[in-house]
Design an enzyme around this catalytic site. Sequence first.
Site: not given
Length: 255
Positions: A111, A205-206
């Site tokens: 991911d 996220s990220g």
Amino acid sequence: MEQLTWSAVLLLLALSVRETLTQRIIGGQEVERYSIKYQASIQYNRNHYCGATLIRPQWVVSAAHCWRPAQLIQVVLSEHSLVEEEGFEQVFNISKILVHYSYNYKTFNNDIMLIKLSEPAKLNAYVQPAPLPEDDTPALPGYTTCKVSGWGVTHIYSYFLSPVLRAVDVQTIPYCHNYYYWRITDNMMCAGSRFGGKDSCQGDSGGPLICNGNLEGIVSWGISCANPYFPGVYTQVRMYVRWMDWIINSDNPNN
């Protein structure tokens, strides 16, 4: 009488755990403005939806599940408040996005994605890239204290992002397979708190997980937030340093 006493103990324990969780903020505390110089915000129509990390003047790294068409998003550096224009923001269109070739959207394995900005960022007192682990960087011991940052939700079951950048200290959790079994791969790592109450969450996220001064993790996935039985799962950045270097070093500067 013994049964009644045990029930009272369970009730007291439940109330204690509930109080602990409600007193803690998932996203930690507001950081000093512009102190996290590598933090980036990925935005759609100037609305934040994912974090990212500046690693080179013209490149940021984020989670692959944050992908959107390049023409629809922008990356903002030197951002602190999402609700006011502070005058130090650097806003970039996107030149290209490269999702890892083995990313699995069902399992979140690999991911990770690289985003090339339309032009190099202006490095200054507010904007600097995060260092990456090197080949000789020692492995992280279990329960290493790391920092995760972002604009994600600050309360369990909340849908509202934090208006300002926040950070929280978490610890790397060894034996991540004990929590998620077969869902964990060698490309993932876990971090959180053994007692719950500290975690990244939706909207983070990220974003970056910094350990010993290096970018070691990217906020990826997890079950619930700030749950002592399910720590946050991060993409393990050191597994991708060579891939990132290869992409960046072989890139055509005119594209």
